[in-house]
Structures are given as C-alpha cells and as structure tokens.
Design an enzyme around this catalytic site. Structure first.
Site: not given
Length: 300
Positions: A70, A128, A190
């Site tokens: 995404i 990130c 994650n």
C-alpha cells in the site's frame, strides 16, 4: 476472572488489539465490532504530511495470506487529529497511534504533535525506508533502531512502542537496540518481504514488485520471534502475525506476549477481534485461569 493487562502503565481491559493498517482508524469496522470490547484500537500509519501510497495493483492474495504494498497511504497528521481521534474517543477503549516517516525528523514531528492529543500509546513503524540512508529500513540496522528510539523518546509524552521488522538476521539484536534506546514496549512482527508473479501475464502481481506478506502462514515465524525477544528484553511485547483466533492469540501470550494484535484476519472475518476476546475468556474458564497475566510467557 482478570483479563486486563498492563503496557507501560496503560491498562487494557483485555489483551486484544487491532494491527495497524488493517482496521483503518476504526470507523469502517465499527458496524461489525463494538470497539469498546477491544483492549485497544491501533490506527493506520500516520505521517507528518499526506502520503499518496504506491501505484496499483498493490495487494495480491497468496497461499496462506496476502501481500500488500500500500505504501502507507494516509491523509497526514492534521486530518487524523481533526477526524479520527474524535471518532475513537467515543468508545471506551485505548487508542494507539501508529507513526510512520521517511526521516527521523518526520517521526519526531508527528510524535510531538500528538503530545497534546488524547491518545494512550504511540507505535513507531520502523519498517519505513530511511531516505537519508539510501532506503534501508530504520528497523534493519541496530544502530538506527537505537538512535531513532532515543530521538522519538525526547519528544513523546505517551509511552512508545517500537514495531520491529522480521526482515533481519537476528530479531533479538533489534529488540535489545530498541530497549537500549528507551522503548517502553515492543511489537512484532511486521510483515515479511515477499513476491508473487502472474505467470499468464508474465508480470509482477504487485506494481511495487515486492510486498509485505501477512496472514496465517507467517504465524509460526512470528511466535518464534516473540519467544526469542521475550527471553532477550524486559519490556512488554505485543505479538502479531497471522492471528485469526483465540487459539492463535494464546500461543503468542504463552510465548511471552502481554498483548496481541489482529491484522489480516479482519479482512476475511471482520468479527475476528471480538471472537478472540470471547475465546480467550472461554479458555480461561475451561482451564480455571483466574488472571490472564499468569499465562504470559508460561511456556519456557
């Protein structure tokens, strides 16, 4: 029967939370789930400015789970504070804000902005890519993990959860680095980096080529990592990765997690969170467990 758990001084009525990015900020699921039944709602990642996300297609179903790229699409902190926090404040549940960024300064800006907002915990997504370091994720370098944790802590009023990436050689090294930097809680795992190729079109199934793999297939890896981290650090752990039922959640708790987050299961069963809450209570009755805390890390 006590189902409440404590995360860095924040008491959750039960250990069941949502996983960031799978529940929006609660509004779209509120017609299926009574949010006040959950220990906490974890929001989608929020950045200092709006992020458009990656080009489409950005989701692909795979055996035992899904891939997503995404790209942390989000409306930015201003819209989030005006729209999403007031919505969540209607419910008697804890609010955990997931924070994303491209530089350490981005994270700190959001964390500082949230000091004056009525939210309970901040989850820092260190998967990130760090643009200043050429794109390697913050969470893949222990020095970077410790540095960003320490920096974020300077600005934070709420306790900080560092969300660890499994895409590393030694998860305990990252966990210890986060703890050394002052993390109050750790959450893991994650998504795992994966890929799918459409053989008929002879193209990548996702425009980004790779995506984050989540869902039931990753659970054994996640349970193993939670167990390893529980042996390595003293801070509480939120376990996640393929949880779809109370049975799954209890595996993580027995491995050492104080709380659990349900993610991909929300897509194929929007009632997964509340069913898990009830299933844990049923298990406790069946096994005559008076306090859920006695189960945390019970398997050595």
């Amino acid at each position: 029967m006590k189902t409440s758990v404590n995360l860095a001084g924040v008491e959750l009525k039960n250990p069941v939370m949502t996983a960031s990015g799978t529940f929006g900020s609660g509004a779209e699921y509120s017609e299926f789930v009574d949010l006040k039944e959950l220990g906490a709602v974890v929001t989608k990642g929020v950045a200092n400015v709006p992020w458009p996300g990656n080009p489409t297609p950005r989701i692909a179903e795979v055996y035992g789970g899904m891939l997503n790229a995404i790209g942390l699409q989000n409306p930015g902190i201003d819209v989030f504070c005006e729209r999403d926090i007031p919505f969540l404040k209607q419910f008697d549940t804890k609010i955990v804000v997931n924070v994303c960024g491209r530089t350490t300064e981005d994270y700190c800006e959001v964390v500082e902005r949230l000091t004056s907002e009525p939210v309970d915990l901040l989850e820092i997504n260190i998967s990130c890519p760090n643009v200043k370091e050429g794109g390697i994720a913050f969470g893949q370098d222990p020095k970077a993990v410790e540095a960003i944790t320490r920096e974020v802590k300077k600005y934070a009023k709420q306790p900080i959860i560092m969300k660890l990436s499994p895409n590393v050689t030694d998860i305990t090294e990252m966990a210890r680095a986060a703890e050394a930097g002052g993390a109050d809680v750790l959450s893991l795992i994650n998504t795992l980096t994966g890929m799918k190729i459409d053989i008929e079109r002879q193209k990548f199934a996702i425009a980004n080529k790779t995506g984050g793999m989540s869902g039931p297939a990753v659970k054994p890896i996640a349970v193993r990592m939670v167990y390893q981290v529980a042996q390595a650090v003293k801070v509480p752990i939120i376990g996640m990765g393929g949880i779809a039922s109370a049975e799954d959640a209890l595996e993580f708790i027995l491995a050492g997690a104080t709380a659990v987050s349900i993610g991909t299961a929300n897509f194929f069963n929007p009632y997964a969170t509340v069913e898990t809450v009830r299933g844990i209570e049923e298990y406790m009755r069946r096994h005559k467990v008076d306090d859920i805390n006695s189960l945390i890390g019970a398997v050595r």
